[in-house]
Motif scaffolding. Structure first.
Motif, PDB file in Angstrom:
ATOM      1  N   ALA A  28      73.290  20.725 -21.640  1.00 40.22           N
ATOM      2  CA  ALA A  28      73.266  19.976 -22.535  1.00 40.22           C
ATOM      3  C   ALA A  28      72.202  19.013 -23.228  1.00 40.22           C
ATOM      4  CB  ALA A  28      74.483  18.840 -22.390  1.00 40.22           C
ATOM      5  N   PRO A  29      72.567  19.167 -25.101  1.00 44.32           N
ATOM      6  CA  PRO A  29      71.451  18.664 -26.016  1.00 44.32           C
ATOM      7  C   PRO A  29      71.159  17.446 -25.393  1.00 44.32           C
ATOM      8  CG  PRO A  29      72.736  19.556 -27.146  1.00 44.32           C
ATOM      9  CD  PRO A  29      73.981  19.824 -25.783  1.00 44.32           C
ATOM     10  N   ASP A  30      71.759  16.779 -24.834  1.00 42.85           N
ATOM     11  CA  ASP A  30      70.927  15.194 -23.936  1.00 42.85           C
ATOM     12  C   ASP A  30      71.062  15.658 -22.910  1.00 42.85           C
ATOM     13  OD1 ASP A  30      74.111  15.292 -23.802  1.00 42.85           O
ATOM     14  OD2 ASP A  30      74.378  13.313 -23.823  1.00 42.85           O
ATOM     15  N   ALA A  31      71.140  16.368 -22.235  1.00 39.11           N
ATOM     16  CA  ALA A  31      70.374  16.238 -20.844  1.00 39.11           C
ATOM     17  C   ALA A  31      69.490  15.275 -20.212  1.00 39.11           C
ATOM     18  CB  ALA A  31      69.795  17.939 -19.844  1.00 39.11           C
ATOM     19  N   GLN A  32      69.779  15.273 -19.300  1.00 35.58           N
ATOM     20  CA  GLN A  32      69.148  14.116 -18.475  1.00 35.58           C
ATOM     21  C   GLN A  32      68.526  14.441 -17.244  1.00 35.58           C
ATOM     22  OE1 GLN A  32      70.102   9.726 -18.093  1.00 35.58           O
ATOM     23  NE2 GLN A  32      70.213   9.718 -20.050  1.00 35.58           N
ATOM     24  N   PHE A  33      67.513  15.036 -16.942  1.00 29.83           N
ATOM     25  CA  PHE A  33      67.125  15.706 -15.280  1.00 29.83           C
ATOM     26  C   PHE A  33      65.985  14.688 -14.369  1.00 29.83           C
ATOM     27  CE2 PHE A  33      64.190  17.777 -12.496  1.00 29.83           C
ATOM     28  CZ  PHE A  33      65.136  18.363 -11.526  1.00 29.83           C
ATOM     29  N   ASP A  34      66.058  14.112 -12.948  1.00 26.18           N
ATOM     30  CA  ASP A  34      65.647  13.339 -11.847  1.00 26.18           C
ATOM     31  C   ASP A  34      65.719  14.125 -10.917  1.00 26.18           C
ATOM     32  OD1 ASP A  34      64.599  10.791 -14.155  1.00 26.18           O
ATOM     33  OD2 ASP A  34      66.985  10.819 -14.175  1.00 26.18           O
ATOM     34  N   ASP A  35      64.575  14.154 -10.257  1.00 20.88           N
ATOM     35  CA  ASP A  35      63.530  14.708  -8.796  1.00 20.88           C
ATOM     36  C   ASP A  35      62.562  13.892  -8.797  1.00 20.88           C
ATOM     37  OD1 ASP A  35      61.746  15.635  -9.877  1.00 20.88           O
ATOM     38  OD2 ASP A  35      61.825  17.483  -9.475  1.00 20.88           O
ATOM     39  N   GLU A  36      61.748  13.893  -7.484  1.00 23.97           N
ATOM     40  CA  GLU A  36      61.099  13.346  -7.368  1.00 23.97           C
ATOM     41  C   GLU A  36      59.512  13.267  -7.684  1.00 23.97           C
ATOM     42  OE1 GLU A  36      61.978  11.186  -5.224  1.00 23.97           O
ATOM     43  OE2 GLU A  36      63.688  12.374  -5.022  1.00 23.97           O
ATOM     44  N   ALA A  37      59.357  14.643  -8.870  1.00 27.78           N
ATOM     45  CA  ALA A  37      58.039  14.956  -9.504  1.00 27.78           C
ATOM     46  C   ALA A  37      58.440  14.236 -10.781  1.00 27.78           C
ATOM     47  CB  ALA A  37      57.632  16.546  -9.254  1.00 27.78           C
ATOM     48  N   PHE A  38      59.595  14.642 -11.789  1.00 28.26           N
ATOM     49  CA  PHE A  38      60.097  14.565 -12.798  1.00 28.26           C
ATOM     50  C   PHE A  38      61.532  13.797 -12.926  1.00 28.26           C
ATOM     51  CE2 PHE A  38      58.258  19.200 -12.521  1.00 28.26           C
ATOM     52  CZ  PHE A  38      57.893  19.052 -13.416  1.00 28.26           C
ATOM     53  N   SER A  39      60.971  12.900 -13.933  1.00 27.88           N
ATOM     54  CA  SER A  39      61.661  12.278 -15.597  1.00 27.88           C
ATOM     55  C   SER A  39      62.689  12.878 -16.244  1.00 27.88           C
ATOM     56  CB  SER A  39      62.084  11.044 -14.686  1.00 27.88           C
ATOM     57  OG  SER A  39      62.750   9.919 -15.442  1.00 27.88           O
ATOM     58  N   LEU A  40      63.151  13.003 -16.807  1.00 25.12           N
ATOM     59  CA  LEU A  40      63.282  13.924 -18.125  1.00 25.12           C
ATOM     60  C   LEU A  40      64.628  14.330 -19.080  1.00 25.12           C
ATOM     61  CD1 LEU A  40      61.717  17.677 -16.237  1.00 25.12           C
ATOM     62  CD2 LEU A  40      60.152  16.030 -17.279  1.00 25.12           C
ATOM     63  N   GLY A  42      66.105  14.684 -22.448  1.00 22.85           N
ATOM     64  CA  GLY A  42      66.248  15.749 -23.713  1.00 22.85           C
ATOM     65  C   GLY A  42      66.326  16.679 -23.574  1.00 22.85           C
ATOM     66  N   HIS A  43      66.840  18.150 -24.219  1.00 23.63           N
ATOM     67  CA  HIS A  43      66.911  19.986 -23.580  1.00 23.63           C
ATOM     68  C   HIS A  43      65.866  20.133 -23.471  1.00 23.63           C
ATOM     69  CE1 HIS A  43      68.133  23.680 -24.616  1.00 23.63           C
ATOM     70  NE2 HIS A  43      69.227  24.040 -23.001  1.00 23.63           N
ATOM     71  N   LYS A  44      64.916  19.872 -24.442  1.00 23.21           N
ATOM     72  CA  LYS A  44      63.426  20.266 -24.730  1.00 23.21           C
ATOM     73  C   LYS A  44      62.898  20.153 -23.632  1.00 23.21           C
ATOM     74  CE  LYS A  44      59.602  20.517 -27.224  1.00 23.21           C
ATOM     75  NZ  LYS A  44      58.819  20.159 -28.083  1.00 23.21           N
ATOM     76  N   GLU A  45      62.598  18.898 -22.881  1.00 23.79           N
ATOM     77  CA  GLU A  45      61.848  18.680 -21.864  1.00 23.79           C
ATOM     78  C   GLU A  45      62.790  19.579 -20.678  1.00 23.79           C
ATOM     79  OE1 GLU A  45      61.706  14.444 -21.379  1.00 23.79           O
ATOM     80  OE2 GLU A  45      60.145  14.282 -22.658  1.00 23.79           O
ATOM     81  N   VAL A  46      63.879  19.042 -20.714  1.00 22.29           N
ATOM     82  CA  VAL A  46      64.455  19.536 -18.932  1.00 22.29           C
ATOM     83  C   VAL A  46      64.409  21.362 -18.516  1.00 22.29           C
ATOM     84  CG1 VAL A  46      66.348  19.775 -17.843  1.00 22.29           C
ATOM     85  CG2 VAL A  46      66.225  17.351 -18.691  1.00 22.29           C
ATOM     86  N   THR A  47      64.564  21.838 -19.911  1.00 24.41           N
ATOM     87  CA  THR A  47      64.518  23.580 -19.897  1.00 24.41           C
ATOM     88  C   THR A  47      62.929  24.173 -20.190  1.00 24.41           C
ATOM     89  OG1 THR A  47      65.200  23.552 -22.237  1.00 24.41           O
ATOM     90  CG2 THR A  47      66.737  23.565 -20.633  1.00 24.41           C
ATOM     91  N   GLY A  48      62.463  22.585 -20.693  1.00 24.43           N
ATOM     92  CA  GLY A  48      60.959  23.366 -20.526  1.00 24.43           C
ATOM     93  C   GLY A  48      60.773  22.987 -19.356  1.00 24.43           C
ATOM     94  N   ARG A 114      73.575  15.846 -16.552  1.00 24.81           N
ATOM     95  CA  ARG A 114      72.913  14.897 -15.559  1.00 24.81           C
ATOM     96  C   ARG A 114      72.584  15.645 -14.519  1.00 24.81           C
ATOM     97  NH1 ARG A 114      72.739   9.320 -16.517  1.00 24.81           N
ATOM     98  NH2 ARG A 114      73.959   8.378 -18.614  1.00 24.81           N
ATOM     99  N   HIS A 115      71.616  15.614 -14.538  1.00 27.32           N
ATOM    100  CA  HIS A 115      70.762  16.339 -13.100  1.00 27.32           C
ATOM    101  C   HIS A 115      69.889  15.877 -12.389  1.00 27.32           C
ATOM    102  CE1 HIS A 115      69.631  20.885 -11.894  1.00 27.32           C
ATOM    103  NE2 HIS A 115      69.362  19.703 -10.384  1.00 27.32           N
ATOM    104  N   ARG A 116      70.544  15.109 -11.114  1.00 33.81           N
ATOM    105  CA  ARG A 116      69.323  14.592 -10.011  1.00 33.81           C
ATOM    106  C   ARG A 116      69.383  15.571  -8.560  1.00 33.81           C
ATOM    107  NH1 ARG A 116      65.663  11.932  -7.985  1.00 33.81           N
ATOM    108  NH2 ARG A 116      65.757  10.405  -7.100  1.00 33.81           N
ATOM    109  N   ASP A 117      68.251  15.689  -8.220  1.00 35.00           N
ATOM    110  CA  ASP A 117      67.423  16.791  -7.297  1.00 35.00           C
ATOM    111  C   ASP A 117      67.137  15.660  -6.701  1.00 35.00           C
ATOM    112  OD1 ASP A 117      68.898  18.787  -7.538  1.00 35.00           O
ATOM    113  OD2 ASP A 117      66.493  20.446  -8.672  1.00 35.00           O
ATOM    114  N   ARG A 118      67.909  15.959  -4.624  1.00 37.83           N
ATOM    115  CA  ARG A 118      67.051  15.020  -4.158  1.00 37.83           C
ATOM    116  C   ARG A 118      66.828  15.697  -2.616  1.00 37.83           C
ATOM    117  NH1 ARG A 118      68.333  10.017  -5.305  1.00 37.83           N
ATOM    118  NH2 ARG A 118      70.173   9.702  -6.243  1.00 37.83           N
ATOM    119  N   PHE A 119      65.050  15.384  -2.835  1.00 39.07           N
ATOM    120  CA  PHE A 119      64.438  16.486  -1.194  1.00 39.07           C
ATOM    121  C   PHE A 119      63.931  14.983  -0.866  1.00 39.07           C
ATOM    122  CE2 PHE A 119      61.524  16.818  -5.157  1.00 39.07           C
ATOM    123  CZ  PHE A 119      60.393  16.722  -4.765  1.00 39.07           C
TER     124      PHE A 119
END
Length: 163
Positions: A28-40, A42-48, A114-119
């Motif tokens: 989505a345009p307002d997507a959010q992504f978090d994992d152990e290395a990134f906290s992003l 917006g679409h530009k950051e997440v897809t970037g 929203r996408h959250r990866d855990r490892f």
């Protein structure tokens, strides 16, 4: 199969092929992504981030790249997936086998919002960084250093791409 489950199947099938454009179409345009290395945000950051990771893998490790995924489930609001990646960590050249569980939320259009990866960061850092990861991978110091470097790498990558 719910359409959001198909979105996740498409996302991981695209990731297997390192097709970051197809992966980006799942967000989505307002997507959010978090994992152990990134906290992003917006679409530009997440897809970037996915574009950067796929490009680096193609350039420096396509010969050893392998992704498998399973346990994909989704309904109208949420989803989950398990995935495992084998790759060469570009900074050190060391081989990594990372085991990740993803959790997702979807918007009304069926895109990932929203996408959250855990490892296990310590397990990852021991493989990716060697002795420093073994000795310091459990500490907030190393985790924060990795996060800062990942953020800097992404900003540099995004600045080098046409708008």
């Amino acid at each position: 199969m719910h359409p959001n489950q198909i979105t996740l199947e498409n996302f991981y099938a695209s990731f297997t092929r390192l097709d970051s454009d197809a992966m980006a179409a799942c967000y989505a345009p307002d997507a959010q992504f978090d994992d152990e290395a990134f906290s992003l945000r917006g679409h530009k950051e997440v897809t970037g981030m996915w574009h950067m990771l796929c490009d680096v893998t193609k350039a420096k490790g396509a010969d050893v790249w392998k992704l498998s995924y399973s346990g994909i489930e989704a309904d109208a609001r949420a989803g989950k997936a398990h995935w495992e990646a084998d790759y060469r960590f570009s900074t050190t050249g060391r081989m990594v086998h990372n085991v990740i569980d993803g959790q997702f939320e979807f918007n009304e259009q069926g895109l990932i919002s929203r996408h959250r990866d855990r490892f296990d960061f310590w397990a990852w850092s021991r493989q990716a960084l060697g002795a420093p990861g073994l000795l310091l991978g459990w500490t907030p110091f190393l985790r924060n250093k990795v996060r800062a470097q990942a953020a800097a790498n992404l900003q540099k990558y995004l600045a080098s791409r046409p708008a």
